[in-house]
Design a protein around this motif. Structure first.
Motif, PDB file in Angstrom:
ATOM      1  N   ILE A   1       0.930  -1.155   0.009  1.00  0.00           N
ATOM      2  CA  ILE A   1      -0.130  -0.011  -0.025  1.00  0.00           C
ATOM      3  C   ILE A   1       1.051   1.393  -0.007  1.00  0.00           C
ATOM      4  N   ASP A   2       2.189   1.123  -0.233  1.00  0.00           N
ATOM      5  CA  ASP A   2       3.076   2.311  -0.242  1.00  0.00           C
ATOM      6  C   ASP A   2       3.094   3.051   1.122  1.00  0.00           C
ATOM      7  N   LEU A   3       2.890   2.374   2.278  1.00  0.00           N
ATOM      8  CA  LEU A   3       3.083   2.957   3.510  1.00  0.00           C
ATOM      9  C   LEU A   3       4.450   2.976   3.783  1.00  0.00           C
TER      10      LEU A   3
ATOM     11  N   PRO B   1      -6.245   5.321  11.217  1.00  0.00           N
ATOM     12  CA  PRO B   1      -6.249   4.495  10.214  1.00  0.00           C
ATOM     13  C   PRO B   1      -4.986   4.421   9.298  1.00  0.00           C
ATOM     14  N   LEU B   2      -4.737   3.475   8.574  1.00  0.00           N
ATOM     15  CA  LEU B   2      -3.498   3.718   7.751  1.00  0.00           C
ATOM     16  C   LEU B   2      -3.435   4.614   6.788  1.00  0.00           C
ATOM     17  N   ALA B   3      -4.712   4.704   6.338  1.00  0.00           N
ATOM     18  CA  ALA B   3      -4.701   5.884   5.082  1.00  0.00           C
ATOM     19  C   ALA B   3      -4.421   7.170   5.595  1.00  0.00           C
ATOM     20  N   ASP B   4      -4.718   7.516   7.033  1.00  0.00           N
ATOM     21  CA  ASP B   4      -4.274   8.882   7.626  1.00  0.00           C
ATOM     22  C   ASP B   4      -3.029   8.808   7.841  1.00  0.00           C
ATOM     23  N   ILE B   5      -2.328   7.527   8.260  1.00  0.00           N
ATOM     24  CA  ILE B   5      -1.045   7.481   8.544  1.00  0.00           C
ATOM     25  C   ILE B   5      -0.091   7.808   7.358  1.00  0.00           C
ATOM     26  N   LYS B   6      -0.472   7.096   6.185  1.00  0.00           N
ATOM     27  CA  LYS B   6       0.175   7.299   5.211  1.00  0.00           C
ATOM     28  C   LYS B   6       0.169   8.763   4.526  1.00  0.00           C
TER      29      LYS B   6
END
Length: 275
Positions: free
Chosen positions: A27-29, A64-69
């Motif tokens: 997910i490119d994190l 959430p991972l989206a916000d962390i990313k």
């Protein structure tokens, strides 16, 4: 390879499953600094440790991972503050929900414990009951089928405010039906609101009230179909003591076959306000 760590080494050093690190890559994190083109092995550097610490920290906080990313990509302090404030709000809401669940559990535990050790079964008695707030649906109910449909109507109307659970559900019998001995024809169905639910209703709906006062009551083993005999017992008690009935009769089941397989533990109660 002093400054290269395999995915297995990263997993052990940071206590993160290998599959999680692979997912972060997908997910490119959190991507490895190098991927061997021949065998696909991932390698990370020590300079990435801090980034992974930040990712883990925010994840533990529930971000959430989206916000962390987004944060690790933009690295904007104002965005981070906004994100943390939003998740603080979400966390506070979850705490309130858990506190509400805890209070409901405590109420059910107390009622069931009390119900197990009631000694004066089938014996009328008097007790003072504080005001109870309810949500109520007034309509004629004369069968189990109609009872369940009415309960669903009530739940659909107030689904976001109160939950259905045995002991909270009550039925009323009008004094007129009582005098006609129509003990299985109910005039309304209601849900008793617990304290944590009442606090949400102050500005949302007009709830009904079962007034504070002195009630003639009787506990009995059984359910609604067993109730007529105990209405007679309670009525005799009211007449013998020259009490005056001041409202509808109330019946609620406290323990039934869905709570206990032992029929000797089944419990219901009839109440009526008197003076």
């Amino acid at each position: 390879m002093k400054n290269k760590f395999s995915i297995g080494q990263m997993s052990k050093l940071h206590n993160i499953p290998v599959k999680t690190l692979r997912y972060y890559d997908e997910i490119d994190l959190f991507k490895p600094i190098e991927v061997n083109p021949e065998n696909g092995y991932r390698y990370y550097s020590i300079e990435q440790f801090k980034l992974l610490d930040i990712i883990n920290y925010l994840k533990v906080l529930g971000v959430p991972l989206a916000d962390i990313k987004k944060q690790t990509s933009n690295r904007d302090i104002n965005e981070l503050i906004d994100t943390l404030q939003e998740h603080k709000r979400i966390t506070e809401q979850k705490i309130q929900e858990l506190e509400m669940a805890k209070k409901k559990l405590e109420a059910r535990i107390d009622e069931f414990k009390t119900a197990k050790y009631i000694e004066d079964i089938n014996v009328p008695f008097i007790k003072t009951i504080p005001e109870r707030k309810i949500i109520q649906l007034k309509e004629t109910i004369s069968s189990f089928f109609e009872l369940e449909l009415s309960l669903r109507k009530l739940k659909q109307q107030y689904h976001h405010l109160a939950s259905i659970f045995i002991g909270k559900v009550g039925l009323t019998i009008s004094e007129n039906n009582f005098q006609r001995e129509s003990f299985l024809e109910y005039s309304s169905i209601f849900l008793i609101l617990e304290e944590v639910e009442r606090s949400k209703l102050i500005e949302e709906i007009d709830f009904a009230i079962l007034p504070q006062g002195t009630y003639a009551c009787i506990f009995f083993r059984g359910g609604h179909s067993d109730a007529p005999a105990y209405f007679h017992v309670l009525n005799d008690f009211i007449k013998e003591n020259d009490y005056k009935i001041k409202g509808d009769f109330i019946i609620r089941t406290i323990i039934d076959e869905f709570i206990s397989k032992n029929q000797e533990e089944f419990l219901a109660e009839i109440q009526v306000l008197i003076e």
